[in-house]
Motif scaffolding. Structure first.
Motif, PDB file in Angstrom:
ATOM      1  N   PRO A 165     -10.855   2.118 -18.025  1.00 57.54           N
ATOM      2  CA  PRO A 165     -11.382   3.272 -16.986  1.00 57.54           C
ATOM      3  C   PRO A 165     -10.654   2.929 -15.587  1.00 57.54           C
ATOM      4  O   PRO A 165      -9.976   2.026 -15.481  1.00 57.54           O
ATOM      5  N   ALA A 166     -10.715   4.147 -15.004  1.00 53.41           N
ATOM      6  CA  ALA A 166      -9.856   4.130 -13.641  1.00 53.41           C
ATOM      7  C   ALA A 166     -10.421   3.151 -12.791  1.00 53.41           C
ATOM      8  O   ALA A 166      -9.772   2.640 -11.749  1.00 53.41           O
ATOM      9  N   CYS A 167     -11.921   2.494 -12.962  1.00 48.53           N
ATOM     10  CA  CYS A 167     -12.151   1.617 -12.080  1.00 48.53           C
ATOM     11  C   CYS A 167     -11.612   0.130 -12.452  1.00 48.53           C
ATOM     12  O   CYS A 167     -11.772  -0.935 -11.652  1.00 48.53           O
ATOM     13  N   CYS A 168     -10.863   0.132 -13.336  1.00 51.10           N
ATOM     14  CA  CYS A 168     -10.219  -1.470 -13.833  1.00 51.10           C
ATOM     15  C   CYS A 168      -8.950  -1.164 -13.477  1.00 51.10           C
ATOM     16  O   CYS A 168      -8.126  -0.189 -14.259  1.00 51.10           O
ATOM     17  N   PHE A 169      -8.235  -2.017 -12.802  1.00 52.90           N
ATOM     18  CA  PHE A 169      -6.774  -1.808 -12.173  1.00 52.90           C
ATOM     19  C   PHE A 169      -6.470  -3.141 -11.836  1.00 52.90           C
ATOM     20  O   PHE A 169      -6.958  -4.095 -11.601  1.00 52.90           O
ATOM     21  N   ASP A 170      -5.165  -3.347 -11.614  1.00 48.30           N
ATOM     22  CA  ASP A 170      -4.305  -4.429 -10.778  1.00 48.30           C
ATOM     23  C   ASP A 170      -3.967  -3.984  -9.617  1.00 48.30           C
ATOM     24  O   ASP A 170      -3.988  -2.676  -9.539  1.00 48.30           O
ATOM     25  N   CYS A 171      -3.561  -4.916  -8.628  1.00 46.92           N
ATOM     26  CA  CYS A 171      -3.313  -4.475  -7.469  1.00 46.92           C
ATOM     27  C   CYS A 171      -1.867  -4.840  -7.182  1.00 46.92           C
ATOM     28  O   CYS A 171      -1.518  -5.982  -7.623  1.00 46.92           O
ATOM     29  N   THR A 172      -0.934  -4.163  -6.713  1.00 42.52           N
ATOM     30  CA  THR A 172       0.401  -4.190  -6.660  1.00 42.52           C
ATOM     31  C   THR A 172       0.910  -3.868  -5.066  1.00 42.52           C
ATOM     32  O   THR A 172       0.337  -3.043  -4.709  1.00 42.52           O
ATOM     33  N   LEU A 173       1.875  -4.943  -4.745  1.00 38.64           N
ATOM     34  CA  LEU A 173       2.108  -4.961  -3.285  1.00 38.64           C
ATOM     35  C   LEU A 173       3.050  -3.492  -3.183  1.00 38.64           C
ATOM     36  O   LEU A 173       3.676  -3.199  -4.271  1.00 38.64           O
ATOM     37  N   CYS A 174       2.745  -2.933  -1.877  1.00 38.13           N
ATOM     38  CA  CYS A 174       3.407  -1.601  -1.762  1.00 38.13           C
ATOM     39  C   CYS A 174       4.949  -2.046  -1.617  1.00 38.13           C
ATOM     40  O   CYS A 174       5.323  -2.933  -1.117  1.00 38.13           O
ATOM     41  N   PRO A 175       5.800  -0.945  -1.956  1.00 43.01           N
ATOM     42  CA  PRO A 175       7.382  -1.187  -1.872  1.00 43.01           C
ATOM     43  C   PRO A 175       7.829  -1.371  -0.601  1.00 43.01           C
ATOM     44  O   PRO A 175       7.093  -1.076   0.537  1.00 43.01           O
ATOM     45  N   ASN A 185      -3.189   1.692   4.273  1.00 46.90           N
ATOM     46  CA  ASN A 185      -3.746   1.196   5.262  1.00 46.90           C
ATOM     47  C   ASN A 185      -5.448   1.202   5.013  1.00 46.90           C
ATOM     48  O   ASN A 185      -6.147   1.084   5.809  1.00 46.90           O
ATOM     49  N   GLN A 186      -5.784   1.267   3.858  1.00 47.61           N
ATOM     50  CA  GLN A 186      -7.249   1.524   3.277  1.00 47.61           C
ATOM     51  C   GLN A 186      -7.224   0.580   2.040  1.00 47.61           C
ATOM     52  O   GLN A 186      -6.223   0.467   1.323  1.00 47.61           O
ATOM     53  N   THR A 187      -8.436   0.210   1.842  1.00 50.47           N
ATOM     54  CA  THR A 187      -8.800  -0.429   0.450  1.00 50.47           C
ATOM     55  C   THR A 187      -8.446   0.497  -0.752  1.00 50.47           C
ATOM     56  O   THR A 187      -8.984   1.815  -0.807  1.00 50.47           O
ATOM     57  N   ASP A 188      -8.255   0.166  -1.746  1.00 53.19           N
ATOM     58  CA  ASP A 188      -8.167   0.800  -3.006  1.00 53.19           C
ATOM     59  C   ASP A 188      -7.506   1.975  -2.984  1.00 53.19           C
ATOM     60  O   ASP A 188      -7.963   3.050  -3.464  1.00 53.19           O
ATOM     61  N   MET A 189      -6.346   2.181  -2.321  1.00 55.73           N
ATOM     62  CA  MET A 189      -5.460   3.207  -2.472  1.00 55.73           C
ATOM     63  C   MET A 189      -4.757   3.445  -3.526  1.00 55.73           C
ATOM     64  O   MET A 189      -4.107   2.535  -4.347  1.00 55.73           O
ATOM     65  N   ASP A 190      -4.480   4.669  -4.085  1.00 56.20           N
ATOM     66  CA  ASP A 190      -4.013   4.957  -5.493  1.00 56.20           C
ATOM     67  C   ASP A 190      -2.297   4.965  -5.204  1.00 56.20           C
ATOM     68  O   ASP A 190      -1.733   4.499  -6.054  1.00 56.20           O
ATOM     69  N   GLN A 191      -1.982   5.322  -4.112  1.00 55.03           N
ATOM     70  CA  GLN A 191      -0.524   5.370  -3.891  1.00 55.03           C
ATOM     71  C   GLN A 191      -0.186   4.712  -2.330  1.00 55.03           C
ATOM     72  O   GLN A 191      -1.110   5.195  -1.623  1.00 55.03           O
ATOM     73  N   CYS A 192       0.860   4.178  -2.343  1.00 55.02           N
ATOM     74  CA  CYS A 192       1.535   4.017  -1.057  1.00 55.02           C
ATOM     75  C   CYS A 192       2.118   4.958  -0.257  1.00 55.02           C
ATOM     76  O   CYS A 192       2.626   5.903  -0.933  1.00 55.02           O
ATOM     77  N   VAL A 193       2.149   4.868   1.132  1.00 59.73           N
ATOM     78  CA  VAL A 193       2.627   6.039   1.883  1.00 59.73           C
ATOM     79  C   VAL A 193       3.833   5.695   2.625  1.00 59.73           C
ATOM     80  O   VAL A 193       3.820   4.316   3.226  1.00 59.73           O
TER      81      VAL A 193
END
Length: 808
Positions: free
Chosen positions: A479-489, A495-503
């Protein structure tokens, strides 16, 4: 006249179950009695009339659910369809639970008997075409899913399990809840449908128990309707689950359980209960209620005997003996009998008042028009009930028009199991769909008691939240709530928790190492104060001074053979050109502006063309001098007329023309490089036309290659002062520097690119200076004996030397 109506309450006392399991249902009967007594004492509502009631017990079994309705309608001990012996009955309405309303509604509809349900709200019963004589006292519960999701969002619970009855209402609730959860980013770990039949329950309760225990979700939502067997399923579980947080509704009263372990397991449960104001006098009524006050009620006597271990005597089993003197309902533990008015009791209270108001309005109309036909009392009550709207004694608005029925507001209760085995519910918040979004939920978190062993607000997530600087990476098949955390390129942030995309940071800003903030880039360039810039400046100035020294040495010793050999004028021109080559590198250092950007490449191209063409003239001069063997030949005329010297202006004019075209079409300009160096914006000179730049560089390279070729051909010509070997080696160094420069220059950016070009300028210039003039200055200053002609030379050599002197 006296009025009475039938009240059907589910399982007041069941022979197969202990009374405590049904104690909340007996509160329904007491609420009915309390409302009737209150109305009979009210001089403004049905004055001079007394309300009465009939109380019947209804089982959920398909075989017995219709038995008592038939007995009531027939007036006989045995049910006889379509027949009645109760000709004097003045009953005008029926109050029942929603769970039995569907079965009984079809029967009562034949007689147009008004049927008021005490809840929960059932959308199926709102169909006025199928149930035109039925009225629901409970407000719509469409906001329940929104309230539960708001609670989960408040505590950041994004991973929950569902245990829901498999009846149509439960399925509809599950569908609505999952849609609302999906809209708000909450995921479901599992769904367990609890069956409504004992046959199905026996095969599923074990698996459901295991599923809930093994679930990684710490929050479970329980939803049941009155006739579902969720309660029975949980009663059979002997293993404690004290680490779970349960969210449920008041429809399942687990607090009345006889098993202390169940109370222990559900300590800290959050319960959504329909909001209603407190009914004044109801608690006092319960405190004073006892079987002696209502001797006709056999159910009350049985409850009292079981609660206080009284002995029952008499043929009717209504006489109690050996009861405690201070026995009262208030002395019973809350999980046996709750003194607070339940949702169902409150709806019964309103139903009684609804019928009373309707009869009151009907009687007022009778006074103005004609008497009511008692045979049609059922039918004539409907017009008043359908549009009835009144305010009950507690101040709450009651509306029986299903089209205008409002959505329910909820109190959020917290179940406490302390002292141990003494369950109680405490209000810790509320939810209202009528306030502005964001303020619909209110909680007093300091009042909430969590499950046993949990000392702080529990978490229920599939994956730990991604902190700022990271983005969520979905896991395949999860499900969408299960994920890994990847450092932004690089140069991207979150600048927030649980962001889908880096800016991406703006061009003039850069991301810090934590990737959670963008900072303004510092404007920089290859400055004179920079260590690298300072080193290059010092190097250029030192070589420039050294070249000036060499020029002074040559001027001072201009009449010596080594200076006069190979045309000393060309040597002066070459030294002056090298001075400018060293100095032109300073244009690349410092704050760029339009002028320096234009002068950088053009000056570099012109002065280096001057230097290389001078070297080419010197090598051609040497080659022509040694090829002249016969006086009067054309080569001799070229040499004597100074034709080699014309190479310098011709080559320089060609380079000037190329630079002019460059400046006329796409001149260099100031540019910024925001990507080469982290955290900096580098000011650089953009070359404008890259093609023009490489044309200038290519032309310069072709001159260098020509000079190298000619010098290489003249390297072995005899003469003590022949510099052809030095010219060959100098051009070899020059060409090597610029051939190396091209790939290095292409692979660098920013300040390093500028430094590479400056370094190449200095190295190539130093190569020419060192290879051509250092050996000569060494002889002039330290080996003067070699700077003279000794003895006689043969004639050919003398002629050749004279020719060289003449050409100088």
């Amino acid at each position: 006249f006296s009025l009475s109506w039938l009240v059907m309450v589910v399982d007041l006392i069941d022979d197969n179950l202990d009374w405590r399991f049904q104690s909340k249902n007996y509160q329904y009967a007491l609420a009915l009695v309390f409302a009737i007594e209150e109305i009979n004492k009210n001089p403004h509502l049905l004055p001079n009339m007394t309300l009465g009631f009939g109380l019947y017990n209804v089982m959920h079994s398909p075989m017995t659910v219709m038995e008592n309705p038939f007995i009531w309608l027939a007036g006989l001990e045995k049910h006889v369809p379509n027949y009645t012996c109760r000709k004097q009955s003045k009953s005008v309405a029926v109050i029942s639970e929603s769970s039995t309303a569907v079965q009984m509604g079809t029967l009562l509809e034949l007689y147009k008997i008004p049927q008021l349900t005490l809840g929960p709200f059932e959308p199926l019963l709102s169909d006025s075409g199928q149930f035109p004589s039925l009225y629901q006292m409970t407000p719509k519960d469409t906001s329940l899913t929104h309230g539960m999701v708001s609670l989960m969002l408040h505590f950041s619970w994004t991973w929950v399990g569902l245990a829901i009855s498999d009846l149509p209402k439960g399925i509809q609730f599950m569908s609505d809840l999952k849609a609302e959860m999906q809209k708000n980013g909450i995921c479901v770990d599992f769904v367990e449908l609890i069956p409504a039949t004992l046959e199905s329950l026996s095969s599923l309760q074990n698996s459901a128990h295991i599923q809930i225990i093994k679930s990684s979700a710490n929050v479970e939502i329980l939803f049941c309707v009155t006739e579902s067997l969720i309660g029975a399923s949980f009663q059979s579980w002997e293993q404690l689950m004290t680490w779970k947080v349960w969210v449920t509704t008041s429809q399942w009263d687990f607090a009345s359980s006889e098993k202390p372990f169940l109370l222990y397991s559900f300590h800290g449960t959050l319960i959504f209960s329909n909001h209603h104001s407190e009914i004044s006098g109801f608690k006092n009524f319960l405190q004073t209620a006892n079987p002696s006050k209502y001797p006709e009620d056999s159910y009350f006597s049985k409850l009292w005997s079981l609660a206080f271990n009284c002995s029952v005597t008499g043929a009717s089993c209504k006489t109690l003996q050996n009861c405690p003197l201070n026995a009262s309902l208030e002395s019973l533990p809350p999980h046996y009998f709750d003194m607070s008015m339940s949702d169902g009791s409150y709806n019964i209270y309103n139903a009684v008042y609804a019928v009373a108001h309707s009869v009151h309005e009907m009687l007022l109309q009778e006074l103005e028009m004609q008497p009511v036909n008692k045979c049609d009392a059922f039918f004539q009550l409907h017009p008043f009930l359908k549009n009835l709207q009144f305010t009950n004694p507690a101040g709450d608005l009651v509306n029986l028009n299903h089209k205008r029925n409002l959505e329910a507001e909820y109190d959020i209760l917290n179940f406490w199991n302390f002292p141990y085995g003494y369950g109680r519910k405490v209000k810790v918040g509320w939810f209202s769909p009528y306030v502005s979004h964001g303020q619909q939920l209110s909680l007093s978190e300091n009042l909430i008691e969590w499950a046993t062993g949990i000392t702080e607000t529990p978490r229920s997530v599939c994956s730990v939240s991604c902190s700022p600087g990271f983005r969520k990476t979905p896991l395949e098949g999860k499900p969408a709530c299960c994920f890994d955390c990847t450092l932004c390129p690089e140069n991207e942030i979150s600048n927030q928790t649980d962001m889908d995309q880096c800016v991406n940071c703006p061009d003039l800003q850069y991301a810090n190492t934590e990737r959670d903030q963008c900072f303004h880039k510092k404007v920089t360039f290859l400055s004179f104060e920079d260590p690298l810039g300072m080193t290059l400046v010092c190097t250029a100035l030192c070589f420039s001074v050294l070249t000036v020294v060499f020029l002074g040495v040559f001027v001072k010793h201009r009449d010596t053979p080594i200076v006069k050999a190979n045309n000393r004028c060309l040597s002066y021109i070459l030294l002056i050109a090298l001075i400018f080559c060293f100095l032109c590198s300073l244009l690349f250092i410092g704050h760029p502006n339009t002028t320096t950007c234009v002068l950088q490449q053009t000056t570099f191209g012109v002065v280096f063309t001057l230097a290389v063409s001078t070297v080419l003239a010197k090598t051609i001069t040497v080659l022509l001098a040694f090829k002249v063997t016969v006086p009067g030949r054309r080569m001799r005329q070229w040499l004597l007329s100074g034709v080699p010297n014309s190479i310098i202006p011709i080559c320089s004019l060609i380079q000037l023309a190329l630079c002019g075209i460059w400046l006329g079409t796409s001149p260099p300009f100031i540019d910024t490089d925001a990507h080469s160096e982290h955290g900096h914006i580098i000011l650089v000179c953009n070359k404008g036309s890259v093609t023009a730049f490489y044309c200038v560089l290519g032309y310069l390279g072709s001159l260098a290659l020509a000079s190298f070729t000619v010098a290489f051909l003249a390297r072995n010509l005899p003469d003590k002062f022949n510099e052809a070997k030095f010219l060959t080696f100098s051009m070899l160094v020059f060409c090597s520097v610029w051939v190396t420069f091209l790939p290095v220059y292409q692979s660098t950016k920013g300040k390093v690119m500028v430094a590479v070009e400056v370094f190449s300028i200095l190295c190539s210039s130093a190569g020419l200076l060192g290879c051509i003039f250092v050996p000569k200055c060494y002889i002039i200053l330290f080996r003067p004996e070699k700077n003279a002609l000794k003895g006689l030379r043969d004639r050919i050599v003398s002629k050749e030397t004279d020719v060289l002197k003449c050409s100088s």
